[in-house]
Write a protein that holds these residues in place. Structure first.
Motif, mmCIF file in Angstrom:
data_model
loop_
_atom_site.group_PDB
_atom_site.id
_atom_site.type_symbol
_atom_site.label_atom_id
_atom_site.label_comp_id
_atom_site.label_asym_id
_atom_site.label_seq_id
_atom_site.Cartn_x
_atom_site.Cartn_y
_atom_site.Cartn_z
ATOM 1 N N GLU A 110 13.662 65.642 36.891
ATOM 2 C CA GLU A 110 15.011 65.004 37.114
ATOM 3 C C GLU A 110 16.179 65.880 37.272
ATOM 4 O O GLU A 110 17.064 65.501 38.024
ATOM 5 C CB GLU A 110 15.362 64.124 35.863
ATOM 6 C CG GLU A 110 14.315 62.779 35.693
ATOM 7 C CD GLU A 110 14.817 62.130 34.328
ATOM 8 O OE1 GLU A 110 15.869 62.377 33.764
ATOM 9 O OE2 GLU A 110 13.970 61.210 34.101
ATOM 10 N N GLU A 111 16.121 67.172 36.622
ATOM 11 C CA GLU A 111 17.421 68.095 37.089
ATOM 12 C C GLU A 111 17.176 68.307 38.470
ATOM 13 O O GLU A 111 18.354 68.583 39.210
ATOM 14 C CB GLU A 111 17.159 69.220 36.166
ATOM 15 C CG GLU A 111 17.333 68.896 34.550
ATOM 16 C CD GLU A 111 16.171 68.241 33.812
ATOM 17 O OE1 GLU A 111 16.276 67.826 32.909
ATOM 18 O OE2 GLU A 111 15.015 68.046 34.559
ATOM 19 N N ALA A 112 16.290 68.740 38.937
ATOM 20 C CA ALA A 112 16.078 69.036 40.247
ATOM 21 C C ALA A 112 16.628 67.932 41.264
ATOM 22 O O ALA A 112 17.498 68.248 42.299
ATOM 23 C CB ALA A 112 14.524 69.423 40.832
ATOM 24 N N MET A 113 16.345 66.606 40.862
ATOM 25 C CA MET A 113 16.523 65.744 41.767
ATOM 26 C C MET A 113 18.053 65.378 41.665
ATOM 27 O O MET A 113 18.874 65.154 42.788
ATOM 28 C CB MET A 113 15.932 64.221 41.284
ATOM 29 C CG MET A 113 14.451 64.192 41.487
ATOM 30 S SD MET A 113 13.667 62.738 40.559
ATOM 31 C CE MET A 113 11.835 63.197 40.889
ATOM 32 N N ALA A 114 18.561 65.470 40.749
ATOM 33 C CA ALA A 114 19.955 65.441 40.380
ATOM 34 C C ALA A 114 21.108 66.487 41.326
ATOM 35 O O ALA A 114 21.831 66.217 41.916
ATOM 36 C CB ALA A 114 20.360 65.585 38.875
ATOM 37 N N GLU A 115 20.356 67.679 41.042
ATOM 38 C CA GLU A 115 21.239 68.689 41.894
ATOM 39 C C GLU A 115 20.787 68.752 43.406
ATOM 40 O O GLU A 115 21.774 68.987 44.114
ATOM 41 C CB GLU A 115 20.292 70.290 41.670
ATOM 42 C CG GLU A 115 21.050 71.447 42.052
ATOM 43 C CD GLU A 115 22.499 71.670 41.697
ATOM 44 O OE1 GLU A 115 23.112 72.399 42.504
ATOM 45 O OE2 GLU A 115 22.808 70.938 41.062
ATOM 46 N N ALA A 116 19.785 68.116 43.778
ATOM 47 C CA ALA A 116 19.673 67.917 45.184
ATOM 48 C C ALA A 116 20.602 66.842 45.900
ATOM 49 O O ALA A 116 21.251 66.823 46.750
ATOM 50 C CB ALA A 116 18.098 67.195 45.588
ATOM 51 N N GLY A 117 21.020 65.883 44.910
ATOM 52 C CA GLY A 117 21.849 64.873 45.130
ATOM 53 C C GLY A 117 23.092 65.366 45.400
ATOM 54 O O GLY A 117 24.088 64.912 46.263
ATOM 55 N N ARG A 118 23.646 66.369 44.398
ATOM 56 C CA ARG A 118 24.937 66.694 44.474
ATOM 57 C C ARG A 118 25.170 67.857 45.844
ATOM 58 O O ARG A 118 26.015 67.556 46.228
ATOM 59 C CB ARG A 118 24.992 67.687 43.124
ATOM 60 C CG ARG A 118 25.305 66.999 41.769
ATOM 61 C CD ARG A 118 25.860 67.737 40.867
ATOM 62 N NE ARG A 118 24.636 68.615 40.275
ATOM 63 C CZ ARG A 118 23.713 68.242 39.260
ATOM 64 N NH1 ARG A 118 24.169 66.991 38.547
ATOM 65 N NH2 ARG A 118 22.911 69.138 38.710
#
Length: 295
Positions: free
Chosen positions: A240-248
């Motif tokens: 989830e952390e990687a997904m959130a950072e990709a969104g940012r």
């Protein structure tokens, strides 16, 4: 509505011949959901003639071919929503199709027309980009094939010559069953233009992001990819952390405008949220053994 001529094409070859005959004064009629509105309300002069391609059987149909999943340009959004082939091989296409307009629009509107209209907020474009779709166009000089991204030039502008038509869209064979998902945010739940839409796809062997694709709509002059966000994900463990950072990161790649529907800043915030949701939705379609490896 001002008067104009009308002629029906028998097939794609006939349509191209008619476009060559009538020149730049001709317009193509597929489902008509966009063109008819333009004819009624546009301040620009009407076309000299409308070339109706809706009877061209060679522009219809959804099928698996040696190249991949083929969608004829005249395939309607409703056909995509209800296609067993798409539900099996590329369900994210149906996720995008089902939120296009009202049911009447989906029954008439076509995938080819949605792409050729080339509005930045189109709902069909992001998922097709995320699956590396290719398109084939036909003109007097023959056929040419290209990545879908090369079709888009600017708002309501494609790379097609005046005497060319889009005949098919193909999701490559190697991307069939690739986990993918689509997300859209509008000002209401139905019959709304997207403030932002997003699609994502990736493989997850051993629980690692592989060949990630992120595509965005309504945040640039055309539908775009987010290559920096894709590069960030490549080779990282799924989390989830990687997904959130990709969104940012994707939000920094967007180039939204401020208009009466939303500010550019709000749209960037939406990009971050929708990209994370699209990645999570794609992960929800990863096979169970891959999920176990990523947990």
């Amino acid at each position: 509505m001002k008067p104009f001529g009308y002629v029906a094409a028998k097939d794609s070859e006939h349509a191209v011949a008619l476009l060559a005959e009538y020149g730049k004064g001709a317009k193509v009629l597929a489902g008509g959901t966009d063109l008819l509105a333009d004819l009624k309300f546009s301040p620009h002069p009407p076309p000299d003639v409308v070339v109706d391609i809706s009877r061209a059987a060679d522009l219809k149909g959804i099928a698996l071919t040696d190249a991949g999943l083929r969608l004829g340009a005249m395939v309607t959004h409703s056909e995509i929503v209800h296609s067993p082939l798409i539900a099996e091989a590329a369900p994210a296409l149906a996720e995008a199709a089902v939120v296009i307009g009202a049911v009447q629009t989906r029954n008439l509107g076509t995938i080819g027309g949605n792409l050729i209209t080339c509005v930045p907020s189109m709902d069909s474009g992001p998922t097709l980009l995320a699956l590396d779709a290719r398109v084939t166009v036909l003109g007097p000089r023959g056929r040419r094939e290209m990545p879908l991204s090369e079709l888009f030039v600017g708002p309501r502008r494609t790379s097609l010559a005046f005497d060319e038509i889009l005949i098919e869209i193909v999701v490559p064979k190697q991307n069939l069953h690739k986990p993918a998902a689509f997300q859209k945010f509008g000002l209401r739940k139905g019959q709304a233009l997207a403030l932002v839409n997003a699609a994502a796809s990736f493989w997850a062997p051993d629980g690692v992001f592989t060949e990630p694709r992120i595509a965005l709509g309504a945040v640039a002059p055309t539908v775009i990819r987010a290559p920096k966000a894709e590069a960030y994900l490549t080779g990282r463990p799924v989390s989830e952390e990687a997904m959130a950072e990709a969104g940012r990161i994707a939000a920094t790649e967007a180039k939204p405008i401020t208009d009466f529907r939303a500010s550019a800043e709000y749209r960037r915030d939406l990009v971050a949220v929708l990209v994370k949701r699209a990645l999570a939705g794609a992960f929800g379609r990863v096979t169970p053994n891959q999920k176990d490896l990523a947990s």
